[in-house]
Scaffold this motif. Structure first.
Motif, PDB file in Angstrom:
ATOM      1  N   LEU A 207       0.570  -0.987  -0.118  1.00  0.00           N
ATOM      2  CA  LEU A 207       0.000  -0.054  -0.052  1.00  0.00           C
ATOM      3  C   LEU A 207       0.781   1.254  -0.042  1.00  0.00           C
ATOM      4  CD1 LEU A 207      -2.872  -1.043   2.412  1.00  0.00           C
ATOM      5  CD2 LEU A 207      -2.896  -1.062   0.237  1.00  0.00           C
ATOM      6  N   SER A 208       1.910   1.434   0.959  1.00  0.00           N
ATOM      7  CA  SER A 208       2.619   2.391   0.907  1.00  0.00           C
ATOM      8  C   SER A 208       4.082   2.025   1.513  1.00  0.00           C
ATOM      9  CB  SER A 208       1.948   3.607   1.805  1.00  0.00           C
ATOM     10  OG  SER A 208       2.024   2.917   3.361  1.00  0.00           O
ATOM     11  N   SER A 209       4.993   3.080   1.357  1.00  0.00           N
ATOM     12  CA  SER A 209       6.347   2.864   2.061  1.00  0.00           C
ATOM     13  C   SER A 209       6.670   4.147   2.298  1.00  0.00           C
ATOM     14  CB  SER A 209       7.290   2.099   1.039  1.00  0.00           C
ATOM     15  OG  SER A 209       7.575   3.051  -0.030  1.00  0.00           O
ATOM     16  N   SER A 210       7.521   4.343   3.385  1.00  0.00           N
ATOM     17  CA  SER A 210       8.285   5.389   3.756  1.00  0.00           C
ATOM     18  C   SER A 210       9.472   5.269   4.284  1.00  0.00           C
ATOM     19  CB  SER A 210       7.454   6.014   5.147  1.00  0.00           C
ATOM     20  OG  SER A 210       7.336   5.115   6.167  1.00  0.00           O
ATOM     21  N   PRO A 211      10.245   6.367   3.950  1.00  0.00           N
ATOM     22  CA  PRO A 211      11.969   6.198   4.000  1.00  0.00           C
ATOM     23  C   PRO A 211      12.071   6.145   5.556  1.00  0.00           C
ATOM     24  CG  PRO A 211      11.267   8.583   3.459  1.00  0.00           C
ATOM     25  CD  PRO A 211      10.023   7.720   3.382  1.00  0.00           C
ATOM     26  N   PRO A 212      13.257   5.566   5.921  1.00  0.00           N
ATOM     27  CA  PRO A 212      13.792   5.459   7.391  1.00  0.00           C
ATOM     28  C   PRO A 212      13.869   7.154   8.056  1.00  0.00           C
ATOM     29  CG  PRO A 212      15.724   5.190   5.718  1.00  0.00           C
ATOM     30  CD  PRO A 212      14.247   5.248   5.099  1.00  0.00           C
ATOM     31  N   ARG A 213      13.637   7.098   9.412  1.00  0.00           N
ATOM     32  CA  ARG A 213      13.484   8.081  10.163  1.00  0.00           C
ATOM     33  C   ARG A 213      14.986   8.625  10.352  1.00  0.00           C
ATOM     34  NH1 ARG A 213      13.269   9.489  15.335  1.00  0.00           N
ATOM     35  NH2 ARG A 213      13.240   7.293  15.984  1.00  0.00           N
ATOM     36  N   VAL A 214      15.374   9.750  10.222  1.00  0.00           N
ATOM     37  CA  VAL A 214      16.993  10.178  10.415  1.00  0.00           C
ATOM     38  C   VAL A 214      16.959  10.240  12.083  1.00  0.00           C
ATOM     39  CG1 VAL A 214      18.533  12.298  10.212  1.00  0.00           C
ATOM     40  CG2 VAL A 214      17.176  11.313   8.252  1.00  0.00           C
ATOM     41  N   LEU A 215      17.935   9.896  12.587  1.00  0.00           N
ATOM     42  CA  LEU A 215      18.567   9.656  14.035  1.00  0.00           C
ATOM     43  C   LEU A 215      19.321  10.967  14.368  1.00  0.00           C
ATOM     44  CD1 LEU A 215      17.977   8.437  16.823  1.00  0.00           C
ATOM     45  CD2 LEU A 215      20.011   6.982  16.117  1.00  0.00           C
ATOM     46  N   GLY A 216      20.314  11.162  13.397  1.00  0.00           N
ATOM     47  CA  GLY A 216      21.450  11.767  13.873  1.00  0.00           C
ATOM     48  C   GLY A 216      22.260  12.131  12.493  1.00  0.00           C
ATOM     49  N   VAL A 217      22.896  13.247  12.651  1.00  0.00           N
ATOM     50  CA  VAL A 217      23.717  13.678  11.308  1.00  0.00           C
ATOM     51  C   VAL A 217      25.150  14.357  11.828  1.00  0.00           C
ATOM     52  CG1 VAL A 217      24.017  15.441   9.221  1.00  0.00           C
ATOM     53  CG2 VAL A 217      21.625  14.498   9.758  1.00  0.00           C
ATOM     54  N   THR A 218      26.236  13.917  10.924  1.00  0.00           N
ATOM     55  CA  THR A 218      27.405  14.532  11.365  1.00  0.00           C
ATOM     56  C   THR A 218      27.884  15.253   9.968  1.00  0.00           C
ATOM     57  OG1 THR A 218      27.857  12.719  12.915  1.00  0.00           O
ATOM     58  CG2 THR A 218      29.828  14.013  12.127  1.00  0.00           C
ATOM     59  N   VAL A 219      28.374  16.378  10.449  1.00  0.00           N
ATOM     60  CA  VAL A 219      28.916  17.120   9.419  1.00  0.00           C
ATOM     61  C   VAL A 219      30.363  17.560   9.624  1.00  0.00           C
ATOM     62  CG1 VAL A 219      28.735  19.271   7.868  1.00  0.00           C
ATOM     63  CG2 VAL A 219      26.791  18.159   8.876  1.00  0.00           C
ATOM     64  N   LEU A 220      31.259  17.107   8.506  1.00  0.00           N
ATOM     65  CA  LEU A 220      32.594  17.439   8.711  1.00  0.00           C
ATOM     66  C   LEU A 220      32.968  18.486   7.534  1.00  0.00           C
ATOM     67  CD1 LEU A 220      34.408  14.139   8.966  1.00  0.00           C
ATOM     68  CD2 LEU A 220      33.734  15.324  10.765  1.00  0.00           C
ATOM     69  N   CYS A 221      33.177  19.623   7.823  1.00  0.00           N
ATOM     70  CA  CYS A 221      33.596  20.858   6.913  1.00  0.00           C
ATOM     71  C   CYS A 221      34.522  21.756   7.182  1.00  0.00           C
ATOM     72  CB  CYS A 221      32.250  21.601   6.803  1.00  0.00           C
ATOM     73  SG  CYS A 221      31.590  22.461   8.102  1.00  0.00           S
ATOM     74  N   GLN A 222      35.097  22.550   6.352  1.00  0.00           N
ATOM     75  CA  GLN A 222      36.317  23.451   6.253  1.00  0.00           C
ATOM     76  C   GLN A 222      35.816  24.585   7.291  1.00  0.00           C
ATOM     77  OE1 GLN A 222      37.063  24.206   2.249  1.00  0.00           O
ATOM     78  NE2 GLN A 222      38.839  23.048   2.147  1.00  0.00           N
ATOM     79  N   GLY A 223      34.780  24.803   7.737  1.00  0.00           N
ATOM     80  CA  GLY A 223      34.599  25.986   8.479  1.00  0.00           C
ATOM     81  C   GLY A 223      33.826  25.508   9.785  1.00  0.00           C
ATOM     82  N   GLY A 224      34.175  24.136   9.891  1.00  0.00           N
ATOM     83  CA  GLY A 224      33.485  23.747  11.001  1.00  0.00           C
ATOM     84  C   GLY A 224      33.882  24.107  12.541  1.00  0.00           C
ATOM     85  N   ASP A 225      35.099  24.902  12.584  1.00  0.00           N
ATOM     86  CA  ASP A 225      35.376  25.429  13.925  1.00  0.00           C
ATOM     87  C   ASP A 225      34.707  26.943  14.129  1.00  0.00           C
ATOM     88  OD1 ASP A 225      36.776  26.682  11.714  1.00  0.00           O
ATOM     89  OD2 ASP A 225      38.586  26.879  12.620  1.00  0.00           O
TER      90      ASP A 225
END
Length: 141
Positions: A94-112
Motif C-alpha cells: 500500500l505504501s512505503s516511507s523512508p527511514p527516520r533520520v536519527l542523527g547527522v554528522t557534518v565535517l566541513c572546512q568552516g566547522g570550527d
C-alpha cells in the motif's frame, strides 16, 4: 464429511473433474511459488534501496551544506533510527516511507566557526526534524 468424499470421488471419475482438480492444484502451486519469489525479491530491493538512499541523501546534504556561507568543502554522515517501513494489505504494497533520520554528522572546512555550526545545525534540524543534540558539526582536516 462423507458427502464431500463422495462428491470428490464422482468428480475424479469424469474427464472434466480431473481437469478441474489439475488446474486447481497448478494454481495453488503457482501462488506458493510467486509468494516465495516475491518475498525474496522484496528483501533484496529493501537492502539495496536503503544503502542507495543513504548514499544519495548524504551526497545531497553535503552539496547543500557546502553552499552555506563559510562552510567550504564538506562531508556528511547520516544515521537512521530504523529501516524503511512498508504497509501491506494482503500481498499488495500500500505504501512505503523512508527511514527516520536519527542523527547527522557534518565535517566541513568552516566547522570550527560557531556561526557556521549554528547555521548548519539549524538547517539540518529543520530539514529532518532532528534535535540539535543529534547534530554534530566538526572541522574537516
Amino acid at each position: 464429511m462423507g458427502e464431500l468424499k463422495r462428491f470428490l470421488e464422482e468428480l475424479i471419475k469424469t474427464k472434466r473433474g480431473k481437469l478441474l482438480i489439475a488446474l486447481l492444484i497448478g494454481g495453488v502451486l503457482l501462488l506458493i511459488i510467486s509468494f516465495a519469489l516475491t518475498e525474496d525479491g522484496k528483501e533484496e530491493v529493501r537492502d539495496g534501496g536503503l544503502e542507495e538512499y543513504k548514499a544519495t541523501l548524504e551526497e545531497s546534504l553535503a552539496d547543500f551544506c557546502s553552499s552555506v556561507d563559510g562552510v567550504g568543502r564538506c562531508r556528511v554522515m547520516v544515521s537512521f533510527a530504523e529501516g524503511e517501513s512498508f504497509e501491506y494489505k494482503g500481498s499488495a504494497l500500500l505504501s512505503s516511507s523512508p527511514p527516520r533520520v536519527l542523527g547527522v554528522t557534518v565535517l566541513c572546512q568552516g566547522g570550527d566557526s560557531i556561526s557556521v555550526k549554528g547555521r548548519i545545525s539549524d538547517m539540518i534540524s529543520a530539514l529532518f526534524d532532528v534535535g540539535k543534540n543529534r547534530i554534530c558539526v566538526l572541522k574537516l582536516s
